[in-house]
Scaffold this motif. Structure first.
Motif, PDB file in Angstrom:
ATOM      1  N   THR A 117       1.891   5.701 -12.600  1.00 53.01           N
ATOM      2  CA  THR A 117       1.985   6.120 -11.199  1.00 53.01           C
ATOM      3  C   THR A 117       3.103   7.130 -11.002  1.00 53.01           C
ATOM      4  N   GLU A 118       4.239   6.876 -11.646  1.00 53.81           N
ATOM      5  CA  GLU A 118       5.378   7.785 -11.520  1.00 53.81           C
ATOM      6  C   GLU A 118       5.079   9.148 -12.148  1.00 53.81           C
ATOM      7  N   LEU A 155       5.267  12.806 -10.452  1.00 51.81           N
ATOM      8  CA  LEU A 155       6.209  13.803 -10.964  1.00 51.81           C
ATOM      9  C   LEU A 155       5.533  15.057 -11.502  1.00 51.81           C
ATOM     10  N   THR A 214      13.332   1.494  -9.399  1.00 52.97           N
ATOM     11  CA  THR A 214      12.899   2.862  -9.143  1.00 52.97           C
ATOM     12  C   THR A 214      13.609   3.854 -10.065  1.00 52.97           C
ATOM     13  N   ALA A 264       9.590   7.455 -17.208  1.00 51.98           N
ATOM     14  CA  ALA A 264       8.614   8.541 -17.128  1.00 51.98           C
ATOM     15  C   ALA A 264       9.129   9.786 -17.855  1.00 51.98           C
ATOM     16  N   VAL A 318      12.264   3.411 -13.705  1.00 58.95           N
ATOM     17  CA  VAL A 318      10.908   3.946 -13.905  1.00 58.95           C
ATOM     18  C   VAL A 318      10.944   5.476 -13.999  1.00 58.95           C
ATOM     19  N   ARG A 319      11.812   6.117 -13.248  1.00 59.08           N
ATOM     20  CA  ARG A 319      11.943   7.573 -13.357  1.00 59.08           C
ATOM     21  C   ARG A 319      12.399   7.970 -14.768  1.00 59.08           C
ATOM     22  N   THR A 376      17.298   9.991  -9.636  1.00 63.85           N
ATOM     23  CA  THR A 376      17.335   9.183 -10.855  1.00 63.85           C
ATOM     24  C   THR A 376      18.538   8.249 -10.868  1.00 63.85           C
TER      25      THR A 376
END
Length: 301
Positions: free
Chosen positions: A23-24, A28, A71, A78, A74-75, A137
């Motif tokens: 999803t991320e 992005l 959050t 990714a 997860v960034r 981030t």
């Protein structure tokens, strides 16, 4: 750990992490309307919809040890997956390993063309660093700078790319185990070690905790590569999602070539056990990371 057992708990956690990362990545890497759209389509093709997301999972799980905001984790996960995808796109090119299959579908240069694949890899790499540097981030710019510096060190001439160079010049040569260990530590291990350490960086871990996470990532990376070499020897195109048997065909320097499969398997299991031992001080919070070490050497793909 789930009452269903460590394997089932790990499988569920890997699926959950993969869904979050997918999803991320979709967010992005939005598709533009301009002339560069085919480039972003190739980037998305290379990084979305496939892979175990083990490196991203490592980021998320080690970050959880230090109570990092999900959050943020997860960034970073990714970003790591983008960097990893770039390496695979370039690795598959005719000038490199020349592979037409990746993650069960045509390699990026086959789905698009060589020039687009090269540019897609370049753009995925730079986007990864851009994401790490963005304020979303982490609120602390020093943490963001440390992430950028650590990933650059892990992926450049003294890391993944340097390992790839050694791999190329070593084809067809008989290397001693220590040389192969260094080759694999650079080519594969450094990015896996960074993925583990990234969670500790996000959580501002210091001293022994940082050392233990680095040791875990280092030994996990070594075990992972040997397990990959074994799978290349024993697996099929269908089970691996890529061309099997290429290491032997290309004269690659691997632990399997030097030790034989059974000794290499024993060595990988020892490394996985050693990796898990680094997590003793974290108690039950690290159970999924311990399960990952065991899974790394028992997986079939």
């Amino acid at each position: 750990m789930s009452a269903a057992g460590p394997e089932a708990a790990l499988a569920a956690a890997l699926r959950d992490a993969a869904a979050l990362i997918e999803t991320e990545l979709d967010v992005l890497l939005p598709l533009p309307d301009g002339e560069e759209r085919p480039l972003v389509e190739a980037m998305r093709y290379a990084v979305l919809g496939g892979g175990k997301r083990m490196r991203g999972f490592l980021v998320i799980e080690t970050a959880r040890l230090f109570s990092v905001n999900l959050t943020c984790a997860v960034r970073v996960a990714a970003a790591v997956e983008m960097l990893h995808a770039y390496s695979l796109v370039h690795d598959d090119l005719p000038a490199m390993d020349d592979d037409d299959l990746r993650r069960g579908k045509p390699s990026c240069h086959k789905a698009f063309d060589e020039a687009t694949a090269i540019l897609a890899g370049d753009a995925l790499q730079t986007r990864a660093f851009e994401v790490l540097a963005e304020p979303d981030t982490h609120s602390d710019p020093e943490v963001r700078c440390e992430l950028v510096l650590a990933l650059a060190a892990a992926s450049g001439a003294r890391g993944m790319v340097g390992g790839q160079m050694i791999d190329i010049v070593s084809e067809g040569k008989q290397l001693e185990p220590p040389v192969i260990t260094r080759l694999q530590a650079l080519k594969t291990g450094r990015l896996i070690q960074f993925s583990a350490e990234a969670g500790a960086i996000l959580g501002r871990a210091q001293g022994p905790q940082r050392h233990h996470i680095a040791g875990y990532g280092r030994d996990l990376g070594a075990a992972f590569q040997i397990a990959d070499d074994i799978l290349d020897e024993e697996g099929s195109d269908a089970s691996l999602g890529k061309t099997a048997g290429k290491d032997a065909a290309q004269g690659k320097a691997t632990m399997v070539a030097v030790m034989g499969i059974e000794r290499a398997r024993t060595h990988a299991a020892h490394l996985a056990s050693q990796a898990a031992a680094y997590l003793d001080s974290f108690g039950a919070k690290a159970d999924l990371l311990r399960a990952l070490a065991a899974f790394t050497v028992s997986r079939r793909s």
